[in-house]
Design an enzyme around this catalytic site. Structure first.
Site, PDB file in Angstrom:
ATOM      1  N   ARG A  46      43.333  48.034  30.752  1.00  0.00           N
ATOM      2  CA  ARG A  46      41.939  47.668  30.466  1.00  0.00           C
ATOM      3  C   ARG A  46      41.547  47.829  29.001  1.00  0.00           C
ATOM      4  NH1 ARG A  46      43.560  45.982  35.134  1.00  0.00           N
ATOM      5  NH2 ARG A  46      41.925  45.153  36.490  1.00  0.00           N
ATOM      6  N   SER A 101      42.973  44.163  47.775  1.00  0.00           N
ATOM      7  CA  SER A 101      42.640  43.882  46.385  1.00  0.00           C
ATOM      8  C   SER A 101      43.802  44.400  45.541  1.00  0.00           C
ATOM      9  CB  SER A 101      41.330  44.591  46.026  1.00  0.00           C
ATOM     10  OG  SER A 101      41.206  44.657  44.635  1.00  0.00           O
ATOM     11  N   ASP A 144      36.339  36.004  42.180  1.00  0.00           N
ATOM     12  CA  ASP A 144      35.158  36.562  41.511  1.00  0.00           C
ATOM     13  C   ASP A 144      34.976  36.011  40.099  1.00  0.00           C
ATOM     14  OD1 ASP A 144      34.505  38.015  43.716  1.00  0.00           O
ATOM     15  OD2 ASP A 144      35.199  39.949  42.941  1.00  0.00           O
TER      16      ASP A 144
END
Ligand code: ARG
Length: 418
Positions: free
Chosen positions: A104, A184, A15
């Site tokens: 994150r 994933s 991606d």
């Protein structure tokens, strides 16, 4: 050609590689940013960036990035993020140590740092509109510099897998062999998450091939390993290992015993339930040890109050609110308690479990002379009588009102509910 600068969080996967190429074709000056958070587990830590990540950096350049940065953020990740979460025993929905969630905000910070350094006004990431990670990165960037634009092209325009592959083939974006994998995966030193594929049916047991860090039941050592973890002000130590190497070491050791497998029907921020599988041998071992030490040195009131704070802490991290002032305030509360979090915990790693089998501390509130049923008992047994009299006084008053004597009941005309 607009030559606008854009900082892209780049993992090297399909991606983000497609995104990078698209930005390049659109004429952007792309700075690809790859963070080493220890995703390739224990063995590689301490020896600089693993070769695999250097290959990711080169791939970014090959795809046309103007610059490609590889940042070793392992110790920053553990010291500034994971160890704070450890002080909060942070487990989302009681079980998930927040490995992806803690990484994150760090990626968001790095994006902002690099944007400032390169004078960019836009940062970008490859998160979809469906997950938690978009929330975490966007909110961190916004809290640090609201003037930056944070783009998530896969949210603007979802990209199907066949379309991504078609684009990759058309534009010479290499598709790595590992991308054929049916899951994933996201990994860093604090844990590895596995989702999608066959796991999407919650009736399917997680297949063994979902796991990479933890040994299956039949392949674990018959004998346990005992490891002593020393805490100083709430920070764990094993020998002279640096914090990130310590976590890597525990991942390898506890992983060998199959510790830290988690299968969670998880509630995402955006309101969707999702089946998530994790393996977090190091973080689960550390949280187990940390909790055992807390039980020894904190008061009952502190433990009860902290349990609520800890749950709130996990929710803030999960929900992308790392930058919230409440998280900072809870860190300050935890740091204040951590001044007594010094001591040692012995953990036994065996057959999928990490169990604290011994704990000691100069700040222990446990007093054997008060607890013992043997000789040397210093507890004042008689004092309990008076204590119970007053502790139960309100109960007694209540009971007398609701269950009065037969004489009183008659006087009240039997209006008493029994
Ligand atoms: N569900 C976990 C979380 O939200 C893991 C997310 C993993 N991220 C990913 N892009 N695969 O924290």
């Amino acid at each position: 050609m607009n030559h606008e600068k854009i900082i892209l969080a780049y993992s090297g996967g399909l991606d983000t590689s497609v995104l990078l190429k698209r930005f390049v074709l659109d004429g952007y000056d792309v700075v690809a940013l790859t963070a080493d958070l220890g995703e390739s587990d224990g063995a590689t830590s301490g020896g600089g960036a693993p070769a695999a990540l250097e290959a990711v950096r080169r791939k970014a350049l090959a795809l046309g990035a103007a610059q490609a940065l590889l940042v070793d953020a392992k110790s920053r990740f553990i010291e500034d993020f994971a160890l704070r979460a450890l002080r909060a025993n942070a487990l989302y929905e009681g079980v998930y140590p927040l490995s992806a969630a803690l990484s994150r905000p760090l990626i968001g910070e790095l994006l902002v740092d690099v944007a400032h350094r390169y004078g960019a006004r836009t940062v970008a990431h490859g998160c979809t509109g469906k997950g938690n990670d978009q929330v975490r990165i966007d909110l961190t960037v916004r809290a640090l510099d609201p003037s930056l634009r944070c783009r998530a092209p896969l949210r603007e325009q979802p990209l199907s897998r066949p379309d991504a592959i078609a684009f990759a083939n058309e534009h010479g974006v290499p598709i790595a062999h590992t991308q054929a994998k049916p899951y994933s995966v996201d990994a860093n030193l604090w844990g590895r998450s596995i989702e999608a594929g066959i796991l999407e049916d919650p009736w399917n047991a997680p297949p063994e091939d979902a796991y990479a860090w933890t040994a299956p039941a039949g392949a674990r050592p018959a004998e346990p390993d005992d490891i002593t973890i020393a805490f100083a002000d709430g920070v764990p130590h094993v020998g002279a290992l640096a914090s990130d190497a310590l976590v890597a070491h525990l991942n390898a050791l506890a992983g060998k015993h199959g510790v830290g497998r988690i299968d969670l029907m998880e509630d995402r921020v955006i309101g969707v339930k999702s089946r998530e599988v994790y393996e977090c041998p190091g973080s689960i071992s550390l949280i187990t040890a940390h909790r055992a030490l807390e039980r020894l040195v904190l008061t009952r009131d502190e433990l009860r109050f902290k349990a609520g704070c800890d749950q709130k802490y996990a929710e803030l991290v999960y929900d992308g609110l790392w930058m919230s002032p409440l998280r900072g305030a809870l860190d300050a509360f935890n740091a204040s308690l951590a001044s007594r979090m010094t001591g040692e915990v012995r953990l036994r790693l065996h057959q999928g479990t990490a169990t604290a089998t011994g704990v000691r501390s100069p700040f222990a509130l446990y007093a054997e002379a008060l607890a013992t049923y043997g000789a040397g008992d210093e507890f004042d047994h008689h004092a309990s009588e008076g204590f119970i009299t007053l502790h139960g006084l309100a109960l007694e008053v209540h009971a007398r009102v609701l269950r009065p004597s037969p004489v009183l009941r008659q006087a009240q005309g039997d209006r008493v509910i029994t």
